[in-house]
Design a protein around this motif. Structure first.
Motif, PDB file in Angstrom:
ATOM      1  N   LEU A  25       0.849  -1.181   0.000  1.00 47.82           N
ATOM      2  CA  LEU A  25       0.000   0.000   0.000  1.00 47.82           C
ATOM      3  C   LEU A  25       0.888   1.235   0.000  1.00 47.82           C
ATOM      4  O   LEU A  25       1.744   1.410   0.855  1.00 47.82           O
ATOM      5  N   LEU A  26       0.694   2.097  -0.992  1.00 50.20           N
ATOM      6  CA  LEU A  26       1.456   3.337  -1.088  1.00 50.20           C
ATOM      7  C   LEU A  26       0.697   4.500  -0.473  1.00 50.20           C
ATOM      8  O   LEU A  26       1.254   5.328   0.230  1.00 50.20           O
ATOM      9  N   ASP A  27      -0.597   4.574  -0.771  1.00 50.98           N
ATOM     10  CA  ASP A  27      -1.379   5.729  -0.329  1.00 50.98           C
ATOM     11  C   ASP A  27      -2.856   5.369  -0.451  1.00 50.98           C
ATOM     12  O   ASP A  27      -3.233   4.511  -1.247  1.00 50.98           O
ATOM     13  N   SER A  28      -3.669   6.007   0.347  1.00 48.98           N
ATOM     14  CA  SER A  28      -5.108   5.751   0.310  1.00 48.98           C
ATOM     15  C   SER A  28      -5.838   7.079   0.509  1.00 48.98           C
ATOM     16  O   SER A  28      -5.389   7.918   1.289  1.00 48.98           O
ATOM     17  N   LYS A  29      -6.944   7.266  -0.207  1.00 48.04           N
ATOM     18  CA  LYS A  29      -7.738   8.498  -0.090  1.00 48.04           C
ATOM     19  C   LYS A  29      -9.195   8.133   0.114  1.00 48.04           C
ATOM     20  O   LYS A  29      -9.706   7.217  -0.532  1.00 48.04           O
ATOM     21  N   LYS A  30      -9.867   8.884   0.995  1.00 47.89           N
ATOM     22  CA  LYS A  30     -11.323   8.747   1.148  1.00 47.89           C
ATOM     23  C   LYS A  30     -11.953   9.911   0.391  1.00 47.89           C
ATOM     24  O   LYS A  30     -11.565  11.064   0.574  1.00 47.89           O
ATOM     25  N   VAL A  31     -12.908   9.594  -0.482  1.00 51.43           N
ATOM     26  CA  VAL A  31     -13.545  10.642  -1.277  1.00 51.43           C
ATOM     27  C   VAL A  31     -15.060  10.527  -1.165  1.00 51.43           C
ATOM     28  O   VAL A  31     -15.597   9.441  -0.966  1.00 51.43           O
ATOM     29  N   ALA A  61     -18.908  11.365  -2.883  1.00 52.63           N
ATOM     30  CA  ALA A  61     -19.503  11.403  -4.218  1.00 52.63           C
ATOM     31  C   ALA A  61     -19.552  12.825  -4.753  1.00 52.63           C
ATOM     32  O   ALA A  61     -19.501  13.053  -5.955  1.00 52.63           O
ATOM     33  N   SER A  62     -19.643  13.816  -3.854  1.00 49.28           N
ATOM     34  CA  SER A  62     -19.741  15.216  -4.289  1.00 49.28           C
ATOM     35  C   SER A  62     -18.378  15.838  -4.593  1.00 49.28           C
ATOM     36  O   SER A  62     -18.309  16.953  -5.093  1.00 49.28           O
ATOM     37  N   ASP A  63     -17.271  15.129  -4.274  1.00 47.09           N
ATOM     38  CA  ASP A  63     -15.923  15.667  -4.518  1.00 47.09           C
ATOM     39  C   ASP A  63     -15.639  15.744  -6.016  1.00 47.09           C
ATOM     40  O   ASP A  63     -16.125  14.941  -6.798  1.00 47.09           O
ATOM     41  N   GLY A  64     -14.847  16.730  -6.400  1.00 45.19           N
ATOM     42  CA  GLY A  64     -14.418  16.858  -7.799  1.00 45.19           C
ATOM     43  C   GLY A  64     -12.929  17.151  -7.859  1.00 45.19           C
ATOM     44  O   GLY A  64     -12.321  17.565  -6.874  1.00 45.19           O
ATOM     45  N   GLY A  65     -12.334  16.920  -9.013  1.00 44.49           N
ATOM     46  CA  GLY A  65     -10.908  17.215  -9.191  1.00 44.49           C
ATOM     47  C   GLY A  65     -10.080  15.942  -9.281  1.00 44.49           C
ATOM     48  O   GLY A  65     -10.598  14.837  -9.411  1.00 44.49           O
ATOM     49  N   TRP A  66      -8.784  16.118  -9.176  1.00 43.62           N
ATOM     50  CA  TRP A  66      -7.838  15.015  -9.311  1.00 43.62           C
ATOM     51  C   TRP A  66      -7.582  14.353  -7.957  1.00 43.62           C
ATOM     52  O   TRP A  66      -7.596  15.009  -6.930  1.00 43.62           O
ATOM     53  N   LEU A  67      -7.305  13.057  -7.984  1.00 37.00           N
ATOM     54  CA  LEU A  67      -6.809  12.350  -6.809  1.00 37.00           C
ATOM     55  C   LEU A  67      -5.290  12.325  -6.916  1.00 37.00           C
ATOM     56  O   LEU A  67      -4.746  11.887  -7.932  1.00 37.00           O
TER      57      LEU A  67
END
Length: 196
Positions: free
Chosen positions: A17-23, A25-31
């Motif tokens: 595992l390098l990295d993890s993000k919680k997003v 449904a309303s989020d926009g843009g790049w991860l």
């Protein structure tokens, strides 16, 4: 929803595992994921570069994430910055101008060249390695060739260190009829070097 990025190891049963993000449904843009550790490892051990694997907890389309089938402007990409170390003993010096004095006597030309006895010709030598700095006078072609060489080192060589500007010298000599001739010879003295 959780999106995780894994690095694949040599035995593809293993992932890290390098990295993890919680997003939301309303989020926009790049991860944006930090893969510094893995990219440093790839530089030191390129044979172990098996790529990256993106995992998500739910279906990608239902979450509104654009994948490979999306428009070109929204395709994922990798940006990496590496520092080049030019101080290692394995690497040659960067491309530059070197001293070279040409003696016409040493060439055996003293019987027909009257003057000068020789001249400072200089020569170009050194590495044209990534990144090509501004002082290397690299052509756009050389910059692109360097990047292609990084991807396919066995197929495409590095650019060459060569003269970019040359000066003329005047030579007084005897022609075949023993006439004394003064002639200006172009492109005899290296003024500057660069990567081509």
């Amino acid at each position: 929803m959780s999106v995780s990025l894994f690095s694949l190891t040599f035995s593809d049963a293993e992932t890290f595992l390098l990295d993890s993000k919680k997003v939301q449904a309303s989020d926009g843009g790049w991860l944006v994921f930090d893969i510094t550790t893995t990219s440093n490892h790839w530089v030191m051990n390129p044979q172990q570069n098996l790529g990256l694997q993106l995992c998500r907890s739910i279906n990608i389309k239902s979450a509104g994430i654009i994948g490979r089938s999306g428009p070109q402007s929204k395709q994922p990409f990798l940006v990496a910055f590496f520092k080049a170390n030019f101080n290692t003993s394995e690497q040659k010096q960067a491309c530059k101008k070197h001293e070279l004095y040409v003696s016409f006597r040493d060439l055996g030309w003293q019987d027909w060249i009257i003057a000068p006895e020789g001249y400072a010709a200089f020569y170009c030598d050194g590495e044209c390695s990534f990144p090509l700095n501004a002082h290397m006078n690299a052509t756009n072609h050389a910059i692109v060739q360097t990047l292609v060489h990084l991807m396919f080192p066995d197929n495409v060589p590095k650019p060459c260190c060569a003269p970019t500007k040359l000066n003329a010298i005047s030579v007084l000599y005897f022609d075949d009829s023993s006439n004394v001739i003064l002639k200006k010879y172009r492109n005899m003295v290296v003024r500057s070097c660069g990567c081509h």
